[in-house]
Design a protein around this motif. Structure first.
Motif, PDB file in Angstrom:
ATOM      1  N   UNK A   1       0.828  -1.209   0.000  1.00 12.01           N
ATOM      2  CA  UNK A   1       0.000   0.000   0.000  1.00 12.01           C
ATOM      3  C   UNK A   1       0.864   1.261   0.000  1.00 12.01           C
ATOM      4  N   UNK A   2       1.936   1.241   0.766  1.00 13.06           N
ATOM      5  CA  UNK A   2       2.808   2.420   0.821  1.00 13.06           C
ATOM      6  C   UNK A   2       3.542   2.594  -0.505  1.00 13.06           C
ATOM      7  N   UNK A   3       4.006   1.495  -1.092  1.00 15.58           N
ATOM      8  CA  UNK A   3       4.686   1.595  -2.391  1.00 15.58           C
ATOM      9  C   UNK A   3       3.732   2.146  -3.456  1.00 15.58           C
ATOM     10  N   UNK A   4       2.503   1.672  -3.442  1.00 20.33           N
ATOM     11  CA  UNK A   4       1.528   2.155  -4.426  1.00 20.33           C
ATOM     12  C   UNK A   4       1.253   3.645  -4.242  1.00 20.33           C
ATOM     13  N   UNK A   5       1.090   4.068  -2.992  1.00 21.57           N
ATOM     14  CA  UNK A   5       0.826   5.488  -2.722  1.00 21.57           C
ATOM     15  C   UNK A   5       2.015   6.349  -3.137  1.00 21.57           C
ATOM     16  N   UNK A   6       3.220   5.871  -2.858  1.00 24.42           N
ATOM     17  CA  UNK A   6       4.404   6.632  -3.258  1.00 24.42           C
ATOM     18  C   UNK A   6       4.542   6.671  -4.775  1.00 24.42           C
ATOM     19  N   UNK A   7       4.212   5.561  -5.441  1.00 24.68           N
ATOM     20  CA  UNK A   7       4.278   5.539  -6.898  1.00 24.68           C
ATOM     21  C   UNK A   7       3.283   6.486  -7.543  1.00 24.68           C
ATOM     22  N   UNK A   8       2.137   6.681  -6.903  1.00 28.84           N
ATOM     23  CA  UNK A   8       1.129   7.615  -7.423  1.00 28.84           C
ATOM     24  C   UNK A   8       1.412   9.061  -7.043  1.00 28.84           C
ATOM     25  N   UNK A   9       2.455   9.275  -6.256  1.00 27.54           N
ATOM     26  CA  UNK A   9       2.767  10.630  -5.830  1.00 27.54           C
ATOM     27  C   UNK A   9       2.003  11.074  -4.607  1.00 27.54           C
ATOM     28  N   UNK A  10       1.296  10.158  -3.955  1.00 29.63           N
ATOM     29  CA  UNK A  10       0.535  10.533  -2.768  1.00 29.63           C
ATOM     30  C   UNK A  10       1.428  10.638  -1.536  1.00 29.63           C
ATOM     31  N   UNK A  11       2.527   9.905  -1.537  1.00 31.15           N
ATOM     32  CA  UNK A  11       3.465   9.899  -0.414  1.00 31.15           C
ATOM     33  C   UNK A  11       4.873  10.133  -0.946  1.00 31.15           C
ATOM     34  N   UNK A  12       5.761  10.669  -0.111  1.00 35.37           N
ATOM     35  CA  UNK A  12       7.152  10.830  -0.549  1.00 35.37           C
ATOM     36  C   UNK A  12       7.851   9.478  -0.623  1.00 35.37           C
ATOM     37  N   UNK A  13       8.934   9.423  -1.366  1.00 30.91           N
ATOM     38  CA  UNK A  13       9.674   8.166  -1.514  1.00 30.91           C
ATOM     39  C   UNK A  13      10.232   7.692  -0.181  1.00 30.91           C
ATOM     40  N   UNK A  14      10.520   8.618   0.726  1.00 32.74           N
ATOM     41  CA  UNK A  14      11.063   8.230   2.031  1.00 32.74           C
ATOM     42  C   UNK A  14      10.069   7.420   2.843  1.00 32.74           C
ATOM     43  N   UNK A  15       8.768   7.537   2.533  1.00 35.41           N
ATOM     44  CA  UNK A  15       7.766   6.785   3.289  1.00 35.41           C
ATOM     45  C   UNK A  15       7.921   5.287   3.082  1.00 35.41           C
ATOM     46  N   UNK A  16       8.400   4.873   1.917  1.00 34.95           N
ATOM     47  CA  UNK A  16       8.594   3.440   1.656  1.00 34.95           C
ATOM     48  C   UNK A  16       9.654   2.878   2.597  1.00 34.95           C
ATOM     49  N   UNK A  17      10.762   3.582   2.714  1.00 36.07           N
ATOM     50  CA  UNK A  17      11.821   3.123   3.621  1.00 36.07           C
ATOM     51  C   UNK A  17      11.338   3.112   5.065  1.00 36.07           C
ATOM     52  N   UNK A  18      10.538   4.103   5.449  1.00 36.52           N
ATOM     53  CA  UNK A  18      10.019   4.133   6.821  1.00 36.52           C
ATOM     54  C   UNK A  18       9.073   2.962   7.073  1.00 36.52           C
ATOM     55  N   UNK A  19       8.236   2.643   6.092  1.00 36.79           N
ATOM     56  CA  UNK A  19       7.305   1.526   6.271  1.00 36.79           C
ATOM     57  C   UNK A  19       8.050   0.199   6.353  1.00 36.79           C
ATOM     58  N   UNK A  20       9.072   0.031   5.533  1.00 33.74           N
ATOM     59  CA  UNK A  20       9.849  -1.208   5.578  1.00 33.74           C
ATOM     60  C   UNK A  20      10.575  -1.358   6.913  1.00 33.74           C
ATOM     61  N   UNK A  21      10.992  -0.226   7.492  1.00 32.44           N
ATOM     62  CA  UNK A  21      11.708  -0.264   8.767  1.00 32.44           C
ATOM     63  C   UNK A  21      10.763  -0.214   9.959  1.00 32.44           C
ATOM     64  N   UNK A  22       9.477   0.012   9.718  1.00 33.92           N
ATOM     65  CA  UNK A  22       8.520   0.069  10.809  1.00 33.92           C
ATOM     66  C   UNK A  22       8.665   1.297  11.682  1.00 33.92           C
ATOM     67  N   UNK A  23       9.040   2.436  11.096  1.00 27.61           N
ATOM     68  CA  UNK A  23       9.187   3.673  11.863  1.00 27.61           C
ATOM     69  C   UNK A  23       8.271   4.752  11.290  1.00 27.61           C
ATOM     70  N   UNK A  24       8.302   5.926  11.927  1.00 31.76           N
ATOM     71  CA  UNK A  24       7.503   7.085  11.501  1.00 31.76           C
ATOM     72  C   UNK A  24       6.009   6.785  11.537  1.00 31.76           C
ATOM     73  N   UNK A  25       5.584   5.940  12.485  1.00 32.22           N
ATOM     74  CA  UNK A  25       4.155   5.681  12.658  1.00 32.22           C
ATOM     75  C   UNK A  25       3.599   4.524  11.860  1.00 32.22           C
ATOM     76  N   UNK A  26       4.417   3.840  11.070  1.00 25.08           N
ATOM     77  CA  UNK A  26       3.928   2.708  10.282  1.00 25.08           C
ATOM     78  C   UNK A  26       3.967   1.445  11.153  1.00 25.08           C
TER      79      UNK A  26
END
Length: 262
Positions: A150-175
């Motif tokens: 879901x985070x990768x899709x949102x980042x690919x659509x421009x809804x989220x910054x690319x840094x959000x993918x790394x945060x989601x994979x690491x389980x930080x920044x509220x993910x």
């Protein structure tokens, strides 16, 4: 006797030079004595004679000064014209940048509206609660995969910054991968709406700055164009005062008043 004097003047240059000098020095006195009016005021007569003798040189000097002034004015007018042309080109570029920034504001605004609409729909669905599922390692692995996708899709659509993918994979920044997929989707939509709102606000600030810069560039261009026109008129007027034999070449192109944006 006359032959002796003539032979002396021809063979010996020094007496001839002295004789010529005496004639030159006595010329003003001879002219004054020859004029009865000058005898009444010899000082004024001598001053008039001096002005008469200096007149051709003075006129020539004034003509040279006029030519130099016209040349300087022509060069200045050309320099101002070049500066005005460059300022006009810069103003066009700043105007284009401003137009591009207004398009970015429109796009950012629409993207934020779409994200807010998705968030409202998901919030309405969340009011019904989340279905029960067994909390097993397989279930948590599936939830983690769902979050990452879901985070990768949102980042690919421009809804989220690319840094959000790394945060989601690491389980930080509220993910939190332990949440139910419906809750994770709500978190993604909420983060996307916040990110796109920030993007819109940055676009508005950038558009405001671009508008200010474009306005300043336009005013600078108009001011330089007006100054170039005045300088060209002054140079043209000075060139008319210069004699033809001391003519000054005019610039290749005369500046014109630029159109003002509205």
């Amino acid at each position: 006797m006359n032959n002796v004097v003539a032979e002396m003047l021809l063979t010996t240059p020094a007496p001839a030079a002295i004789w010529a000098t005496l004639w030159i020095l006595t010329l003003p006195a001879v002219l004054v004595l020859a004029n009865p009016e000058a005898m009444r005021n010899p000082g004024e007569a001598l001053r008039s004679l001096a002005r008469f003798l200096r007149l051709p040189a003075g006129r020539g000097e004034r003509k040279r000064e006029a030519a130099l002034e016209a040349l300087a004015a022509t060069q200045f007018a050309e320099e101002v014209r070049v500066a005005a042309d460059r300022a006009a080109l810069a103003a066009e570029r700043w105007h284009e940048r401003w137009e591009a920034s207004t398009d970015e504001v429109t796009e950012a605004w629409q993207a934020w509206l779409d994200a807010d609409a998705r968030l409202r729909v998901r919030r309405a669905a969340a009011a019904f609660g989340t279905p029960w599922s067994a909390q097993t390692p397989t279930e948590y692995a599936a939830r983690e995969r769902f979050l990452h996708k879901a985070v990768r899709t949102a980042a690919g659509n421009g809804w989220l910054p690319a840094a959000a993918v790394a945060d989601a994979l690491a389980g930080r920044a509220g993910w939190d991968a332990r949440l139910h997929p419906l809750d994770q989707e709500l978190v993604v939509f909420r983060a996307a709406a916040g990110h796109l709102r920030d993007r819109y606000e940055r676009a508005v600030a950038a558009e405001k700055t671009a508008r200010h810069d474009a306005t300043l560039a336009r005013r600078t261009s108009d001011s330089l164009r007006q100054e170039a026109w005045i300088a060209a008129e002054r140079a043209t007027g000075l060139r008319r005062l210069v004699p033809a034999r001391l003519s000054i070449t005019a610039p290749a192109s005369e500046p014109a008043v630029a159109a003002v944006w509205h």
